[in-house]
Design a protein around this motif. Structure first.
Motif, PDB file in Angstrom:
ATOM      1  N   GLN A   1       0.922  -0.897   0.256  1.00  0.00           N
ATOM      2  CA  GLN A   1       0.008  -0.313   0.200  1.00  0.00           C
ATOM      3  C   GLN A   1       0.665   1.429   0.109  1.00  0.00           C
ATOM      4  O   GLN A   1       1.035   2.212  -1.121  1.00  0.00           O
ATOM      5  CB  GLN A   1      -1.291   0.059   1.215  1.00  0.00           C
ATOM      6  CG  GLN A   1      -1.653   0.770   0.665  1.00  0.00           C
ATOM      7  CD  GLN A   1      -2.699   0.818   2.523  1.00  0.00           C
ATOM      8  OE1 GLN A   1      -2.692   0.058   3.453  1.00  0.00           O
ATOM      9  NE2 GLN A   1      -3.499   1.524   2.062  1.00  0.00           N
ATOM     10  N   ILE A   2       2.170   1.459   0.736  1.00  0.00           N
ATOM     11  CA  ILE A   2       2.494   2.193   1.257  1.00  0.00           C
ATOM     12  C   ILE A   2       3.474   2.705  -0.545  1.00  0.00           C
ATOM     13  O   ILE A   2       3.549   4.040  -1.439  1.00  0.00           O
ATOM     14  CB  ILE A   2       3.844   1.990   2.330  1.00  0.00           C
ATOM     15  CG1 ILE A   2       3.170   2.463   3.662  1.00  0.00           C
ATOM     16  CG2 ILE A   2       5.160   3.067   1.506  1.00  0.00           C
ATOM     17  CD1 ILE A   2       4.462   1.703   4.434  1.00  0.00           C
TER      18      ILE A   2
ATOM     19  N   SER B   1       2.554   1.365  -3.526  1.00  0.00           N
ATOM     20  CA  SER B   1       1.725   1.641  -4.434  1.00  0.00           C
ATOM     21  C   SER B   1       1.663   3.570  -4.627  1.00  0.00           C
ATOM     22  O   SER B   1       1.104   3.753  -5.969  1.00  0.00           O
ATOM     23  CB  SER B   1       0.664   1.420  -4.363  1.00  0.00           C
ATOM     24  OG  SER B   1      -0.420   1.245  -5.234  1.00  0.00           O
ATOM     25  N   VAL B   2       0.867   3.884  -3.734  1.00  0.00           N
ATOM     26  CA  VAL B   2       0.654   5.622  -3.036  1.00  0.00           C
ATOM     27  C   VAL B   2       1.577   6.219  -3.747  1.00  0.00           C
ATOM     28  O   VAL B   2       1.311   7.278  -4.392  1.00  0.00           O
ATOM     29  CB  VAL B   2       0.262   5.592  -1.602  1.00  0.00           C
ATOM     30  CG1 VAL B   2       1.083   6.067  -0.725  1.00  0.00           C
ATOM     31  CG2 VAL B   2      -0.693   7.056  -1.971  1.00  0.00           C
ATOM     32  N   LEU B   3       2.831   5.763  -3.182  1.00  0.00           N
ATOM     33  CA  LEU B   3       4.369   6.606  -3.837  1.00  0.00           C
ATOM     34  C   LEU B   3       4.838   6.151  -5.091  1.00  0.00           C
ATOM     35  O   LEU B   3       4.710   7.393  -5.656  1.00  0.00           O
ATOM     36  CB  LEU B   3       5.349   6.230  -2.990  1.00  0.00           C
ATOM     37  CG  LEU B   3       5.194   6.447  -1.606  1.00  0.00           C
ATOM     38  CD1 LEU B   3       6.553   6.105  -1.089  1.00  0.00           C
ATOM     39  CD2 LEU B   3       5.906   7.677  -1.377  1.00  0.00           C
TER      40      LEU B   3
ATOM     41  N   ASN C   1       2.249   5.946  -7.367  1.00  0.00           N
ATOM     42  CA  ASN C   1       0.959   6.720  -8.205  1.00  0.00           C
ATOM     43  C   ASN C   1       1.468   8.258  -7.997  1.00  0.00           C
ATOM     44  O   ASN C   1       1.380   8.820  -8.867  1.00  0.00           O
ATOM     45  CB  ASN C   1      -0.563   6.060  -7.655  1.00  0.00           C
ATOM     46  CG  ASN C   1      -0.470   4.746  -7.856  1.00  0.00           C
ATOM     47  OD1 ASN C   1       0.012   4.320  -8.930  1.00  0.00           O
ATOM     48  ND2 ASN C   1      -1.964   4.139  -7.351  1.00  0.00           N
ATOM     49  N   GLU C   2       1.532   8.667  -7.415  1.00  0.00           N
ATOM     50  CA  GLU C   2       2.463  10.033  -7.012  1.00  0.00           C
ATOM     51  C   GLU C   2       3.253  10.307  -7.583  1.00  0.00           C
ATOM     52  O   GLU C   2       3.067  11.629  -8.309  1.00  0.00           O
ATOM     53  CB  GLU C   2       2.087  10.248  -5.820  1.00  0.00           C
ATOM     54  CG  GLU C   2       2.186  11.729  -5.195  1.00  0.00           C
ATOM     55  CD  GLU C   2       1.155  12.061  -5.665  1.00  0.00           C
ATOM     56  OE1 GLU C   2       0.738  13.760  -6.135  1.00  0.00           O
ATOM     57  OE2 GLU C   2       0.045  11.127  -5.279  1.00  0.00           O
TER      58      GLU C   2
ATOM     59  N   GLU D   1       2.081  10.814 -11.104  1.00  0.00           N
ATOM     60  CA  GLU D   1       1.083  12.134 -11.457  1.00  0.00           C
ATOM     61  C   GLU D   1       2.789  13.425 -11.762  1.00  0.00           C
ATOM     62  O   GLU D   1       2.120  13.739 -12.398  1.00  0.00           O
ATOM     63  CB  GLU D   1       0.285  12.148 -10.752  1.00  0.00           C
ATOM     64  CG  GLU D   1      -0.807  11.329 -10.664  1.00  0.00           C
ATOM     65  CD  GLU D   1      -1.822  11.113 -12.114  1.00  0.00           C
ATOM     66  OE1 GLU D   1      -1.777  12.319 -12.354  1.00  0.00           O
ATOM     67  OE2 GLU D   1      -1.846   9.754 -12.240  1.00  0.00           O
TER      68      GLU D   1
END
Length: 76
Positions: free
Chosen positions: A46-47, A49-51, A53-54, A57
């Motif tokens: 989860q950690i 994945s969010v990193l 994705n950011e 972007e």
């Protein structure tokens, strides 16, 4: 603002912010010590994945916008 001034401002800010991010990533890596912390593979996924994705972007914001000749048309 002159081009050289804009470049210098970019370099100064980008270097400072990138180094700050690198420091924070290093600190996040310290959380991997299982003697001090308990976590699951799902937590780690989860950690990251969010990193990831950011970062994607953020990278997109540096790419020139592609304005292909996209046309809207209603279907019959």
């Amino acid at each position: 603002m002159a081009s050289k001034d804009k470049r210098k401002k970019f370099v100064d800010i980008a270097e400072a912010r990138t180094n700050k991010i690198l420091d924070m990533i290093h600190l996040l890596g310290n959380c991997s010590n299982r003697n001090n912390y308990e976590y699951t593979d799902a937590d780690v996924n989860q950690i990251f994945s969010v990193l990831e994705n950011e970062l994607k972007e953020c990278r997109k914001r540096f790419q020139p916008e592609k304005t292909a000749n996209k046309k809207f048309k209603l279907k019959d």
